[in-house]
Design a protein around this motif. Structure first.
Motif, mmCIF file in Angstrom:
data_model
loop_
_atom_site.group_PDB
_atom_site.id
_atom_site.type_symbol
_atom_site.label_atom_id
_atom_site.label_comp_id
_atom_site.label_asym_id
_atom_site.label_seq_id
_atom_site.Cartn_x
_atom_site.Cartn_y
_atom_site.Cartn_z
ATOM 1 N N ALA A 81 -9.089 -36.171 67.511
ATOM 2 C CA ALA A 81 -7.997 -36.637 66.663
ATOM 3 C C ALA A 81 -7.120 -35.456 66.268
ATOM 4 C CB ALA A 81 -8.545 -37.305 65.407
ATOM 5 N N THR A 82 -5.988 -35.790 65.664
ATOM 6 C CA THR A 82 -5.098 -34.805 65.070
ATOM 7 C C THR A 82 -5.053 -35.082 63.579
ATOM 8 O OG1 THR A 82 -3.773 -34.819 67.089
ATOM 9 C CG2 THR A 82 -2.777 -33.817 65.116
ATOM 10 N N ASP A 83 -5.323 -34.059 62.769
ATOM 11 C CA ASP A 83 -5.285 -34.206 61.319
ATOM 12 C C ASP A 83 -3.840 -34.436 60.877
ATOM 13 O OD1 ASP A 83 -4.956 -32.856 58.472
ATOM 14 O OD2 ASP A 83 -7.044 -33.491 58.699
ATOM 15 N N ALA A 84 -3.600 -35.528 60.152
ATOM 16 C CA ALA A 84 -2.240 -35.891 59.738
ATOM 17 C C ALA A 84 -1.620 -34.846 58.822
ATOM 18 C CB ALA A 84 -2.246 -37.255 59.052
ATOM 19 N N ALA A 85 -2.422 -34.230 57.968
ATOM 20 C CA ALA A 85 -1.889 -33.268 57.000
ATOM 21 C C ALA A 85 -1.562 -31.920 57.638
ATOM 22 C CB ALA A 85 -2.890 -33.078 55.860
ATOM 23 N N SER A 86 -2.438 -31.433 58.521
ATOM 24 C CA SER A 86 -2.255 -30.084 59.069
ATOM 25 C C SER A 86 -1.667 -30.059 60.473
ATOM 26 C CB SER A 86 -3.605 -29.359 59.097
ATOM 27 O OG SER A 86 -4.457 -29.945 60.078
ATOM 28 N N GLY A 87 -1.772 -31.178 61.180
ATOM 29 C CA GLY A 87 -1.329 -31.216 62.565
ATOM 30 C C GLY A 87 -2.324 -30.592 63.540
ATOM 31 N N LYS A 88 -3.475 -30.147 63.026
ATOM 32 C CA LYS A 88 -4.481 -29.517 63.883
ATOM 33 C C LYS A 88 -5.313 -30.566 64.621
ATOM 34 C CE LYS A 88 -4.907 -25.379 61.100
ATOM 35 N NZ LYS A 88 -5.771 -24.535 60.287
ATOM 36 N N LYS A 89 -5.579 -30.277 65.877
ATOM 37 C CA LYS A 89 -6.436 -31.153 66.678
ATOM 38 C C LYS A 89 -7.886 -30.821 66.358
ATOM 39 C CE LYS A 89 -3.265 -32.219 70.357
ATOM 40 N NZ LYS A 89 -2.999 -33.534 69.848
ATOM 41 N N ILE A 90 -8.687 -31.872 66.205
ATOM 42 C CA ILE A 90 -10.103 -31.698 65.897
ATOM 43 C C ILE A 90 -10.956 -32.479 66.894
ATOM 44 C CG2 ILE A 90 -9.778 -31.263 63.437
ATOM 45 C CD1 ILE A 90 -11.179 -34.411 63.652
ATOM 46 N N GLU A 91 -12.228 -32.111 66.912
ATOM 47 C CA GLU A 91 -13.206 -32.809 67.743
ATOM 48 C C GLU A 91 -14.535 -32.789 67.005
ATOM 49 O OE1 GLU A 91 -13.333 -31.984 72.063
ATOM 50 O OE2 GLU A 91 -15.448 -31.488 71.711
ATOM 51 N N PHE A 92 -15.258 -33.900 67.081
ATOM 52 C CA PHE A 92 -16.624 -33.928 66.573
ATOM 53 C C PHE A 92 -17.443 -34.865 67.438
ATOM 54 C CE2 PHE A 92 -14.032 -36.700 63.928
ATOM 55 C CZ PHE A 92 -14.762 -37.857 63.780
ATOM 56 N N HIS A 93 -18.759 -34.744 67.317
ATOM 57 C CA HIS A 93 -19.675 -35.471 68.179
ATOM 58 C C HIS A 93 -20.648 -36.254 67.317
ATOM 59 C CE1 HIS A 93 -18.273 -33.103 71.606
ATOM 60 N NE2 HIS A 93 -18.133 -32.155 70.692
ATOM 61 N N GLY A 94 -21.203 -37.310 67.884
ATOM 62 C CA GLY A 94 -22.143 -38.092 67.108
ATOM 63 C C GLY A 94 -23.109 -38.895 67.947
ATOM 64 N N PHE A 95 -24.138 -39.339 67.249
ATOM 65 C CA PHE A 95 -25.104 -40.288 67.784
ATOM 66 C C PHE A 95 -25.120 -41.478 66.843
ATOM 67 C CE2 PHE A 95 -26.665 -36.391 69.656
ATOM 68 C CZ PHE A 95 -27.065 -36.782 70.916
ATOM 69 N N VAL A 96 -25.108 -42.674 67.394
ATOM 70 C CA VAL A 96 -25.178 -43.890 66.588
ATOM 71 C C VAL A 96 -26.255 -44.789 67.183
ATOM 72 C CG1 VAL A 96 -23.937 -45.899 65.717
ATOM 73 C CG2 VAL A 96 -22.712 -43.767 66.093
ATOM 74 N N LEU A 97 -27.104 -45.301 66.318
ATOM 75 C CA LEU A 97 -28.115 -46.279 66.714
ATOM 76 C C LEU A 97 -27.769 -47.590 66.030
ATOM 77 C CD1 LEU A 97 -30.808 -47.018 68.099
ATOM 78 C CD2 LEU A 97 -31.954 -46.276 65.995
#
Length: 118
Positions: A81-97
């Motif tokens: 995603a891109t942070d709306a406030a800063s304009g910085k692109k971010i990435e995160f990872h997850g596991f969902v059960l």
């Protein structure tokens, strides 16, 4: 169940249709890992995603792996995603059960990494 989960992520996150949770999650859905603490019912999930869309307007999730056994589906995913406030692109990872009953999602456990700049 794997297709159900893939379609749920596509609608709920990528197509920004939070109301799909009202259909896909049971009325007594238990989210063990809601950011605000354990929640019952789909409304917290809808509110969480509406807030996420505001913070990250281009939020997108990719399913990397999916395993199904019995009444459960496990997903490993990557969020960008891109942070709306800063304009910085971010990435995160997850596991969902996810746990299912009567073709509804009835429970969720999730683990996410902290967002990092992409």
């Amino acid at each position: 169940m794997k297709k159900f989960v893939a379609d749920h992520f596509e609608d709920f996150v990528n197509r920004k249709k939070p109301e799909v949770a009202l259909v896909n999650l049971s009325a007594d859905f238990l989210d063990h890992d809601e950011p605000s603490g354990p929640q019952v019912g789909p409304e917290a999930a809808v509110a969480m995603m509406k807030a996420a869309y505001q913070k990250w307007p281009d939020l997108h999730v990719d399913i990397e792996d999916m395993i199904a056994e019995g009444d459960k589906v496990m997903v490993r995913n990557t969020w960008r995603a891109t942070d709306a406030a800063s304009g910085k692109k971010i990435e995160f990872h997850g596991f969902v059960l996810w746990r299912f009953a009567n073709w509804k999602i009835v429970e969720r456990w999730a683990t996410l990494t902290a967002p990092r700049e992409a």
